[in-house]
Design an enzyme around this catalytic site. Structure first.
Site, PDB file in Angstrom:
ATOM      1  N   HIS A  99      47.719  19.786  21.660  1.00  0.00           N
ATOM      2  CA  HIS A  99      46.316  20.178  21.845  1.00  0.00           C
ATOM      3  C   HIS A  99      45.353  19.093  21.365  1.00  0.00           C
ATOM      4  O   HIS A  99      44.229  19.382  20.953  1.00  0.00           O
ATOM      5  CB  HIS A  99      46.043  21.496  21.126  1.00  0.00           C
ATOM      6  CG  HIS A  99      46.887  22.615  21.630  1.00  0.00           C
ATOM      7  ND1 HIS A  99      46.844  23.033  22.947  1.00  0.00           N
ATOM      8  CD2 HIS A  99      47.838  23.367  21.042  1.00  0.00           C
ATOM      9  CE1 HIS A  99      47.722  24.015  23.117  1.00  0.00           C
ATOM     10  NE2 HIS A  99      48.343  24.232  21.987  1.00  0.00           N
ATOM     11  N   HIS A 117      61.085  61.629  48.520  1.00  0.00           N
ATOM     12  CA  HIS A 117      61.394  63.022  48.862  1.00  0.00           C
ATOM     13  C   HIS A 117      60.438  64.025  48.236  1.00  0.00           C
ATOM     14  O   HIS A 117      60.608  65.223  48.382  1.00  0.00           O
ATOM     15  CB  HIS A 117      62.825  63.368  48.431  1.00  0.00           C
ATOM     16  CG  HIS A 117      63.864  62.485  49.059  1.00  0.00           C
ATOM     17  ND1 HIS A 117      64.351  61.354  48.437  1.00  0.00           N
ATOM     18  CD2 HIS A 117      64.494  62.551  50.260  1.00  0.00           C
ATOM     19  CE1 HIS A 117      65.235  60.759  49.222  1.00  0.00           C
ATOM     20  NE2 HIS A 117      65.346  61.460  50.336  1.00  0.00           N
ATOM     21  N   HIS A 143      52.881  21.343  16.580  1.00  0.00           N
ATOM     22  CA  HIS A 143      52.528  20.871  17.921  1.00  0.00           C
ATOM     23  C   HIS A 143      51.033  20.650  18.110  1.00  0.00           C
ATOM     24  O   HIS A 143      50.611  20.000  19.064  1.00  0.00           O
ATOM     25  CB  HIS A 143      53.046  21.837  18.999  1.00  0.00           C
ATOM     26  CG  HIS A 143      52.173  23.040  19.246  1.00  0.00           C
ATOM     27  ND1 HIS A 143      51.865  23.959  18.283  1.00  0.00           N
ATOM     28  CD2 HIS A 143      51.545  23.472  20.369  1.00  0.00           C
ATOM     29  CE1 HIS A 143      51.096  24.909  18.797  1.00  0.00           C
ATOM     30  NE2 HIS A 143      50.884  24.635  20.057  1.00  0.00           N
ATOM     31  N   ASP A 174      54.168  27.558  15.062  1.00  0.00           N
ATOM     32  CA  ASP A 174      54.344  26.134  15.316  1.00  0.00           C
ATOM     33  C   ASP A 174      53.051  25.368  15.025  1.00  0.00           C
ATOM     34  O   ASP A 174      52.248  25.118  15.913  1.00  0.00           O
ATOM     35  CB  ASP A 174      54.805  25.895  16.763  1.00  0.00           C
ATOM     36  CG  ASP A 174      55.346  24.488  16.962  1.00  0.00           C
ATOM     37  OD1 ASP A 174      54.752  23.544  16.393  1.00  0.00           O
ATOM     38  OD2 ASP A 174      56.345  24.313  17.665  1.00  0.00           O
ATOM     39  N   ASP A 202      50.022  24.099  26.736  1.00  0.00           N
ATOM     40  CA  ASP A 202      51.180  24.840  26.225  1.00  0.00           C
ATOM     41  C   ASP A 202      52.136  25.187  27.363  1.00  0.00           C
ATOM     42  O   ASP A 202      53.350  24.990  27.259  1.00  0.00           O
ATOM     43  CB  ASP A 202      50.735  26.143  25.542  1.00  0.00           C
ATOM     44  CG  ASP A 202      50.287  25.914  24.102  1.00  0.00           C
ATOM     45  OD1 ASP A 202      50.865  25.031  23.444  1.00  0.00           O
ATOM     46  OD2 ASP A 202      49.376  26.617  23.652  1.00  0.00           O
TER      47      ASP A 202
END
Lengths: 427, 183
Positions: free
Chosen positions: A207, A98, A202, A199, A359
């Protein structure tokens, strides 16, 4: 069981229940300081970018008087988005339905037929775009809808010291290289957030191929890692090379840029950063950062080069989130170095890089493993490192809870604990 | 079939030869014949996926000049493929199903390649194609992704080499499965 940092388990309901998800948008994304962008993305008056603040679309703009505004991207008349594009420059946002017109500070400047069609009590000043509370730190723009909560300074607490070390290290400051790109990924946003918060467990599995391919250089050798956390849910992990032949320096920067920075730096900030192979972490609830200096990503990307990537996670639903990626570079680095840093960031942690893919693969596999009946009875486990003795002495002295141990879920417990507290869960 | 992919066929028009080359090239990717695919790349191969952007004015550029989803070279791609044999290549085990549909070929007139040291001056073509790629990997259903590619292809002796590929995605916020594709 609950430890000093937080609980050692959390129900999977927090990762799959749609009502909890709605609650989360209100209690977590509606109440905390949320990162929406960097001041260098809107350098000039009228510059704007569009973002999300949790479940709300927002515009981050630089006003005519050079202030920073974050406002709801939704017309106060019928709720239409007033800005549809990623970025640009404007003095006004005109609603396409509008025709209500808002200034780049959010104020309602005019509506079609105001005199003829609206009564004398119609008050433009009360119908501006909903504006969020905004505070900045080293160019980082944080916003919140919560008018009552702590200041950003109080909110960051002891974590501020670490952000200073990362973001206020180079005399000229940091800027965003290029802008932002966004990707939609599978998995609950909290899994991604806690991974970044600390972390270290991991790395050698998830990796593994990075170590095999020699990307990590000395990082593949002997390292000592530490995690740091703060009761508002923030956390980081830093990892140091132990080889005595390695010089005391911050790796991967041009010398002419680095030397003045080292000279100017606070002595403990310097010790926190020197000899690090990686520092990554989380500003609760959804701002992620990583700085590292890989050595090899192909023949056209040789030689240790640092990059600093930040990410903001925006939940889409309980199973999907959007990741926004920015690359930060020292403002005074050479153009050639900035381009190389961006290339290394893209090859290691760009959304399409195959390292990043490992990941993202885990996040989606966690989502795929949520289950229903038996899944609901199998909470996630956060016991890693509870009774582990201190392994190393950190090279720096700083505030916050510093854990003398790399392989620990101290930061994840801290994240989950703060999250459950915000969700009003009894534990 | 696969060994013939890079061969030039002087008996047919160059644009037909190039079309044939690109169809065989895509077949290598879909079949996971990565060594054969790498052999089709020029040593200085550049692969770029710039980030698409929604802009206010349709006349403005729609692909960012700095931001990119991917920027890869032949040696970096060789690293990528080298790791697939590792038990730790989580994102590639099991492998995704991919299928390229390569259409709307537009081949430029040949131009000379940048002069090398005393070597013959090879012809180069800029080739535009549309690609639709299906990628399927459980547990999610297959995804589609479409893009325009702008390739630079060099005729080297009796064969072709791919020198450069720019991929212009049709989505501003792709998902990670779509970005797992080599276009």
């Amino acid at each position: 069981m609950t430890t000093a940092e937080g609980p050692t388990q959390i129900s999977r309901a927090y990762y799959r229940d749609e009502h909890i998800f709605e609650e989360e948008l209100h209690r977590v994304f509606g109440k905390n300081w949320i990162f929406v962008g960097h001041e260098s993305e809107v350098p000039a008056p009228g510059d704007y970018v569009t973002r999300h603040l949790g479940g709300d679309p927002v515009i981050l703009s630089r006003t005519q008087d050079e202030g920073i505004r974050v406002m709801l991207n939704s017309c106060t008349h019928r709720g239409t988005q007033v800005c549809k594009v990623a970025y640009g420059n404007t003095t006004t946002f005109r609603c396409g339905y509008h025709g209500w017109v808002f200034g780049n500070d959010g104020r309602l400047k005019g509506v079609p037929g105001r005199r003829a069609l609206y009564g004398p009590g119609f008050d433009l000043s009360k119908l501006g775009l909903r504006t969020a509370r905004v505070e900045t730190l080293h160019g980082f723009v944080f916003a919140t809808w919560d008018e009552e909560g702590p200041s950003l300074h109080e909110y960051l607490g002891d974590f501020r010291w670490y952000l200073d070390a990362l973001l206020d290290f180079f005399p000229g400051g940091m800027e965003v290289h290029g802008g932002v790109h966004r990707v939609q990924v599978r998995g609950n946003w909290k899994i991604h957030a806690e991974n970044f918060s600390g972390d270290g467990y991991h790395l050698k599995v998830a990796h593994h191929t990075m170590f095999e391919l020699g990307v990590m250089g000395a990082q593949a050798g002997a390292v000592e890692g530490f995690v740091v956390n703060e009761p508002h849910g923030h956390g980081l992990r830093s990892q140091y090379l132990v080889d005595p032949d390695v010089p005391d320096t911050v790796f991967g920067y041009e010398e002419e840029l680095l030397l003045p920075a080292l000279e100017r730096a606070d002595a403990q900030h310097r010790k926190f950063r020197e000899r690090t192979s990686v520092i990554h972490g989380l500003v609760f609830p959804n701002l992620l950062f990583i700085t590292t200096a890989p050595v090899y990503f192909g023949e056209d990307a040789r030689g240790q080069t640092a990059f600093t990537q930040i990410r903001a996670l925006t939940p889409i639903d309980q199973h999907t989130h959007e990741v926004a990626y920015w690359n930060l570079v020292p403002r005074d680095a050479s153009d050639e170095w900035k381009a190389r840093s961006y290339l290394f960031a893209t090859r290691q942690h760009g959304a399409s890089s195959y390292f990043e893919a490992d990941d993202l693969e885990n996040f989606r596999r966690i989502n795929a493993g949520l289950g229903t009946v038996a899944g609901a009875q199998t909470p996630y486990n956060y016991e890693l490192g509870i009774d582990a003795a201190a392994r190393y002495m950190p090279p720096w002295q700083g505030p916050g809870r510093i854990v003398h141990q790399d392989l620990t879920e101290s930061n994840q417990r801290n994240f989950v604990g703060r999250y459950l507290e915000m969700m009003g869960a009894t534990r | 079939m696969s060994t013939a992919a890079a061969e030039r066929r002087p008996d047919i028009e160059p644009d037909r030869q190039i079309e044939r080359f690109l169809v065989e090239e895509a077949a290598h990717l879909d079949a996971g014949r990565y060594d054969a695919w790498l052999a089709l790349l020029h040593e200085d191969f550049v692969y770029r996926v710039p980030v698409p952007l929604s802009r206010e004015d349709p006349a403005l550029g729609r692909y960012d000049e700095v931001l990119e989803f991917a920027n890869e070279s032949k040696s970096f791609l060789a690293m990528r493929f080298g790791r697939i044999s590792s038990d730790f290549a989580w994102a590639e085990r099991p492998a995704a199903f991919t299928r390229h549909f390569v259409t709307n070929f537009r081949v430029s007139a040949a131009e000379p390649a940048p002069a090398g040291a005393d070597g013959p001056v090879n012809p180069r073509w800029t080739v535009l194609t549309n690609v639709l790629v299906v990628r399927g990997r459980l547990p999610e259903p297959p995804v589609l992704v479409s893009a325009e590619r702008r390739d630079v292809i060099e005729g080297v002796g009796g064969s072709f080499l791919l020198c450069r590929r720019d991929v212009f995605l049709d989505t501003e916020v792709p998902n990670e499965s779509q970005l797992g594709v080599i276009f």
